[in-house]
Motif scaffolding. Structure first.
Motif, PDB file in Angstrom:
ATOM      1  N   VAL A  21       0.935  -1.214   0.114  1.00 33.86           N
ATOM      2  CA  VAL A  21       0.087   0.059   0.003  1.00 33.86           C
ATOM      3  C   VAL A  21       0.913   1.315  -0.008  1.00 33.86           C
ATOM      4  N   ARG A  22       1.917   1.183   0.891  1.00 31.80           N
ATOM      5  CA  ARG A  22       2.841   2.665   0.897  1.00 31.80           C
ATOM      6  C   ARG A  22       3.379   2.667  -0.431  1.00 31.80           C
ATOM      7  N   GLN A  23       3.791   1.541  -1.291  1.00 32.38           N
ATOM      8  CA  GLN A  23       4.555   1.768  -2.383  1.00 32.38           C
ATOM      9  C   GLN A  23       3.615   2.307  -3.336  1.00 32.38           C
ATOM     10  N   ALA A  24       2.264   1.722  -3.453  1.00 33.49           N
ATOM     11  CA  ALA A  24       1.388   2.121  -4.392  1.00 33.49           C
ATOM     12  C   ALA A  24       1.212   3.632  -4.135  1.00 33.49           C
ATOM     13  N   LEU A  25       0.750   4.169  -2.911  1.00 35.82           N
ATOM     14  CA  LEU A  25       0.457   5.414  -2.657  1.00 35.82           C
ATOM     15  C   LEU A  25       1.602   6.388  -3.160  1.00 35.82           C
ATOM     16  N   ASP A  26       2.854   5.923  -3.058  1.00 33.68           N
ATOM     17  CA  ASP A  26       4.160   6.759  -3.721  1.00 33.68           C
ATOM     18  C   ASP A  26       3.821   6.817  -5.074  1.00 33.68           C
ATOM     19  N   ARG A  27       3.572   5.677  -5.780  1.00 33.97           N
ATOM     20  CA  ARG A  27       3.395   5.851  -7.225  1.00 33.97           C
ATOM     21  C   ARG A  27       2.252   6.627  -7.591  1.00 33.97           C
ATOM     22  N   ILE A  28       1.176   6.317  -6.680  1.00 31.83           N
ATOM     23  CA  ILE A  28       0.146   7.195  -7.490  1.00 31.83           C
ATOM     24  C   ILE A  28       0.226   8.715  -7.094  1.00 31.83           C
ATOM     25  N   ASP A  29       0.830   9.090  -6.096  1.00 31.63           N
ATOM     26  CA  ASP A  29       1.251  10.294  -5.665  1.00 31.63           C
ATOM     27  C   ASP A  29       2.209  11.058  -6.817  1.00 31.63           C
ATOM     28  N   THR A  30       3.336  10.447  -7.310  1.00 33.94           N
ATOM     29  CA  THR A  30       4.103  10.868  -8.439  1.00 33.94           C
ATOM     30  C   THR A  30       3.118  10.817  -9.891  1.00 33.94           C
ATOM     31  N   ALA A  31       2.289  10.080  -9.897  1.00 38.26           N
ATOM     32  CA  ALA A  31       1.549  10.042 -11.269  1.00 38.26           C
ATOM     33  C   ALA A  31       0.771  11.375 -11.166  1.00 38.26           C
ATOM     34  N   LEU A  32      -0.019  11.450 -10.038  1.00 34.68           N
ATOM     35  CA  LEU A  32      -1.016  12.641 -10.088  1.00 34.68           C
ATOM     36  C   LEU A  32      -0.382  13.756 -10.033  1.00 34.68           C
ATOM     37  N   ARG A  33       0.878  13.966  -9.337  1.00 41.05           N
ATOM     38  CA  ARG A  33       1.450  15.264  -9.254  1.00 41.05           C
ATOM     39  C   ARG A  33       2.019  15.655 -10.635  1.00 41.05           C
ATOM     40  N   ALA A  36      -1.702  16.852 -12.239  1.00 43.67           N
ATOM     41  CA  ALA A  36      -2.592  17.747 -11.707  1.00 43.67           C
ATOM     42  C   ALA A  36      -1.758  18.988 -11.665  1.00 43.67           C
ATOM     43  N   GLN A  37      -2.546  20.030 -11.661  1.00 39.59           N
ATOM     44  CA  GLN A  37      -2.017  21.387 -11.679  1.00 39.59           C
ATOM     45  C   GLN A  37      -2.117  21.956  -9.912  1.00 39.59           C
ATOM     46  N   ASP A  38      -3.236  21.184  -9.509  1.00 43.14           N
ATOM     47  CA  ASP A  38      -3.544  21.593  -8.081  1.00 43.14           C
ATOM     48  C   ASP A  38      -2.884  20.587  -6.993  1.00 43.14           C
ATOM     49  N   PRO A  39      -1.875  20.929  -6.345  1.00 46.28           N
ATOM     50  CA  PRO A  39      -1.325  20.042  -5.475  1.00 46.28           C
ATOM     51  C   PRO A  39      -2.336  19.498  -4.107  1.00 46.28           C
ATOM     52  N   ALA A  40      -3.062  20.464  -4.058  1.00 44.22           N
ATOM     53  CA  ALA A  40      -4.036  19.942  -2.895  1.00 44.22           C
ATOM     54  C   ALA A  40      -4.910  18.653  -3.107  1.00 44.22           C
ATOM     55  N   ILE A  41      -5.143  18.589  -4.377  1.00 39.59           N
ATOM     56  CA  ILE A  41      -5.926  17.409  -4.734  1.00 39.59           C
ATOM     57  C   ILE A  41      -4.952  16.366  -4.618  1.00 39.59           C
ATOM     58  N   CYS A  42      -3.622  16.343  -4.947  1.00 44.10           N
ATOM     59  CA  CYS A  42      -2.871  15.126  -4.599  1.00 44.10           C
ATOM     60  C   CYS A  42      -2.635  14.741  -3.331  1.00 44.10           C
ATOM     61  N   ASP A  43      -2.628  15.742  -2.388  1.00 43.36           N
ATOM     62  CA  ASP A  43      -2.676  15.441  -0.836  1.00 43.36           C
ATOM     63  C   ASP A  43      -3.980  15.104  -0.666  1.00 43.36           C
ATOM     64  N   LYS A  44      -5.256  15.392  -1.065  1.00 39.09           N
ATOM     65  CA  LYS A  44      -6.362  14.513  -0.645  1.00 39.09           C
ATOM     66  C   LYS A  44      -6.524  13.374  -1.086  1.00 39.09           C
ATOM     67  N   ALA A  45      -5.914  13.108  -2.208  1.00 38.50           N
ATOM     68  CA  ALA A  45      -5.707  11.826  -2.820  1.00 38.50           C
ATOM     69  C   ALA A  45      -4.825  10.695  -2.002  1.00 38.50           C
ATOM     70  N   GLN A  46      -3.613  11.419  -1.283  1.00 39.00           N
ATOM     71  CA  GLN A  46      -3.054  10.526  -0.529  1.00 39.00           C
ATOM     72  C   GLN A  46      -3.772  10.321   0.857  1.00 39.00           C
ATOM     73  N   ILE A  47      -4.489  11.260   1.536  1.00 36.63           N
ATOM     74  CA  ILE A  47      -5.013  10.730   2.702  1.00 36.63           C
ATOM     75  C   ILE A  47      -6.173   9.605   2.650  1.00 36.63           C
ATOM     76  N   VAL A  48      -7.102  10.160   1.423  1.00 40.56           N
ATOM     77  CA  VAL A  48      -8.345   9.409   1.205  1.00 40.56           C
ATOM     78  C   VAL A  48      -7.797   7.841   0.830  1.00 40.56           C
ATOM     79  N   LEU A  49      -6.916   7.767  -0.099  1.00 37.75           N
ATOM     80  CA  LEU A  49      -6.345   6.364  -0.649  1.00 37.75           C
ATOM     81  C   LEU A  49      -5.801   5.682   0.552  1.00 37.75           C
ATOM     82  N   GLY A  50      -4.901   6.467   1.256  1.00 38.63           N
ATOM     83  CA  GLY A  50      -4.431   5.674   2.238  1.00 38.63           C
ATOM     84  C   GLY A  50      -5.334   5.158   3.318  1.00 38.63           C
ATOM     85  N   GLU A  51      -6.111   5.719   3.625  1.00 38.32           N
ATOM     86  CA  GLU A  51      -7.238   5.409   4.617  1.00 38.32           C
ATOM     87  C   GLU A  51      -7.827   3.976   3.983  1.00 38.32           C
TER      88      GLU A  51
END
Length: 148
Positions: A21-33, A36-51
């Motif tokens: 899960v931790r590795q997948a969250l890192d990969r997803i964060d890299t791809a979304l960043r 995405a033009q809005d870093p806040a949505i990437c932060d939200k994705a990390q929180i929600v997907l992590g949970e």
């Protein structure tokens, strides 16, 4: 700032364990960043997907091993997510509502559970859960800031 996202889809299938899960969250964060033009949505994705994914590991697969599939579809003014697993169903076949805690509650007096779902409900939109055969499906979206 551009308020739309490209249409490229991200799909992952990972083992249902905390390290994966931790590795997948890192990969997803890299791809979304990158998309995405809005870093806040990437932060939200990390929180929600992590949970969500950690709940799958801790609860749905508590008594066995399994996989987690994540499909992410950026586009327009939101990002759509589908998380599936073959673990145990949600209790009573429904989404937990999450629990708020009163300010000033001592750490050792905090009840177990429910806080992650409170965060998910606060940050995500259009949350839907259903059991399809032996699979859990959780759908939600994250809207870009200023999206209608």
């Amino acid at each position: 700032m551009n308020d739309t996202l490209p249409q490229s889809t991200i799909s992952l299938r990972i083992p249902g364990d905390a390290h994966s899960v931790r590795q997948a969250l890192d990969r997803i964060d890299t791809a979304l960043r990158a998309a995405a033009q809005d870093p806040a949505i990437c932060d939200k994705a990390q929180i929600v997907l992590g949970e969500v994914m950690n709940n799958v590991v801790e609860h749905a697969y508590a008594s066995r091993n399994g996989t987690i599939e994540v499909d992410i579809a950026p586009g327009g003014t939101s990002i759509s997510f589908l998380v599936t697993d073959e673990g145990d169903p949600m209790p009573e076949g429904a989404l937990p509502s999450g629990r708020a805690v009163e300010d000033g509650t001592a750490l050792d007096a905090l009840p177990e559970g429910g806080f992650g779902w409170l965060l998910i409900h606060q940050l995500a939109q259009g949350i839907e859960y259903r059991r399809v055969g032996s699979r859990n499906e959780l759908r939600f979206r994250l809207d870009l800031a200023g999206a209608p």
